[in-house]
Design an enzyme around this catalytic site. Sequence first.
Site, PDB file in Angstrom:
ATOM      1  N   ASN A   1       0.878  -1.174   0.000  1.00  0.00           N
ATOM      2  CA  ASN A   1       0.000   0.000   0.000  1.00  0.00           C
ATOM      3  C   ASN A   1       0.915   1.223   0.000  1.00  0.00           C
ATOM      4  O   ASN A   1       1.492   1.568   1.028  1.00  0.00           O
ATOM      5  CB  ASN A   1      -0.902  -0.020   1.240  1.00  0.00           C
TER       6      ASN A   1
ATOM      7  N   LYS B   1       0.115   4.229  -0.368  1.00  0.00           N
ATOM      8  CA  LYS B   1      -0.560   5.406   0.203  1.00  0.00           C
ATOM      9  C   LYS B   1      -0.299   6.636  -0.690  1.00  0.00           C
ATOM     10  O   LYS B   1      -0.251   6.500  -1.912  1.00  0.00           O
ATOM     11  CB  LYS B   1      -0.114   5.606   1.664  1.00  0.00           C
TER      12      LYS B   1
ATOM     13  N   HIS C   1      -9.765   1.008   5.047  1.00  0.00           N
ATOM     14  CA  HIS C   1      -8.469   1.280   5.676  1.00  0.00           C
ATOM     15  C   HIS C   1      -8.678   2.274   6.815  1.00  0.00           C
ATOM     16  O   HIS C   1      -9.451   3.222   6.693  1.00  0.00           O
ATOM     17  CB  HIS C   1      -7.477   1.837   4.649  1.00  0.00           C
TER      18      HIS C   1
ATOM     19  N   GLU D   1      -5.380  -4.937  10.551  1.00  0.00           N
ATOM     20  CA  GLU D   1      -4.385  -3.878  10.723  1.00  0.00           C
ATOM     21  C   GLU D   1      -4.698  -3.088  11.994  1.00  0.00           C
ATOM     22  O   GLU D   1      -5.491  -2.136  11.952  1.00  0.00           O
ATOM     23  CB  GLU D   1      -4.415  -2.911   9.531  1.00  0.00           C
TER      24      GLU D   1
ATOM     25  N   GLY E   1       2.327   2.393  10.706  1.00  0.00           N
ATOM     26  CA  GLY E   1       3.252   3.511  10.515  1.00  0.00           C
ATOM     27  C   GLY E   1       3.989   3.922  11.780  1.00  0.00           C
ATOM     28  O   GLY E   1       4.633   4.962  11.811  1.00  0.00           O
TER      29      GLY E   1
ATOM     30  N   SER F   1       3.456  -1.974  10.328  1.00  0.00           N
ATOM     31  CA  SER F   1       4.908  -1.969  10.558  1.00  0.00           C
ATOM     32  C   SER F   1       5.607  -3.282  10.183  1.00  0.00           C
ATOM     33  O   SER F   1       6.574  -3.688  10.830  1.00  0.00           O
ATOM     34  CB  SER F   1       5.211  -1.606  12.017  1.00  0.00           C
TER      35      SER F   1
HETATM   36  P1  13P Z   1       2.936   0.473   7.638  1.00  0.00           P
HETATM   37  O1  13P Z   1       3.508  -0.803   7.089  1.00  0.00           O
HETATM   38  O2  13P Z   1       3.665   1.683   7.149  1.00  0.00           O
HETATM   39  O3  13P Z   1       2.772   0.403   9.117  1.00  0.00           O
HETATM   40  O4  13P Z   1       1.456   0.622   7.029  1.00  0.00           O
HETATM   41  C1  13P Z   1       0.565  -0.420   7.149  1.00  0.00           C
HETATM   42  C2  13P Z   1      -0.654  -0.111   6.362  1.00  0.00           C
HETATM   43  O5  13P Z   1      -1.403   0.783   6.705  1.00  0.00           O
HETATM   44  C3  13P Z   1      -0.898  -0.877   5.143  1.00  0.00           C
HETATM   45  O6  13P Z   1      -2.172  -0.647   4.645  1.00  0.00           O
END
Ligand code: 13P
Length: 250
Positions: free
Chosen positions: A7, A9, A103, A170, A176, A211
């Site tokens: 992802n 983002k 999400h 998640e 993050g 993460s």
């Molecule tokens: P991170 O791997 O940066 O923590 O993000 C996870 C996420 O939100 C995937 O959709």
Amino acid sequence: MKYLIANWKMNSVNLDLWEQKFVDFINSHKDFPQPSEVKLIVCLNLYDYFVFSKKINTSKNPIFKNISLYAQDVSQHEEGAFTGQISSKFLANIGLKGSIVGHSELRENGDSETNVYKKGLKLKEEKLSNIFCIGEDLETLKSLNKKSFLLNQLKAFCKNGLEPDLLAYEPIWAIGTGIEADSENISSAVSIILNFLHKNKINCPVLYGGSVSTSNIDEIISIPGLDGCLVGNSSLDGEQFAIIASKIKS
Ligand code: 13P
């Protein structure tokens, strides 16, 4: 079959460099899993989609060529005066295979359970796949309400014939932050989810996101019941994504 989903983002990704690093890693690791062993998906913005899909279509590398491209969000509406939104019909017309729905970063911005459900329906109408995300925040975890919270999210989506195609757990507090959920936490969420899916005769892969990195993927992927991962930050680099994929083989 295992799954690894990137992802990206709203990050800027150097697409040439990503491809080069990804393909270089594959070329120097002959035991890299085949597309029949690990399904690779990248969820990206539409501008990157147009460039990246051309790269994929013209690539001579069979693994890079097999990456599927998904959107990160879809409108719950059919069409009309919805500034900035993108309909499932549009996603289908340009060749995307599906989208993330639910999400936490979108839930935080106002996506209710009803919106998430409607988005799932819109994807289904266009025969696109959904990657349905659920997960609790720290407060819910601490107040020991994780189970009822996850079950509510599952029940709000899985109704009237709508099912997740891929389901990602998640936990919001692990996204993050660099703090991945511990194995015990992931295991308990996976068993809550699998129990629900089993009772409702739904068969879909269950993934973990939050993460995930090259240093914790071995531990995470060994958790029973997990079929893969959804990766944010560590997917922005083609080599790191390839390293994670190489460890995810079934
Ligand atoms: P991170 O791997 O940066 O923590 O993000 C996870 C996420 O939100 C995937 O959709």
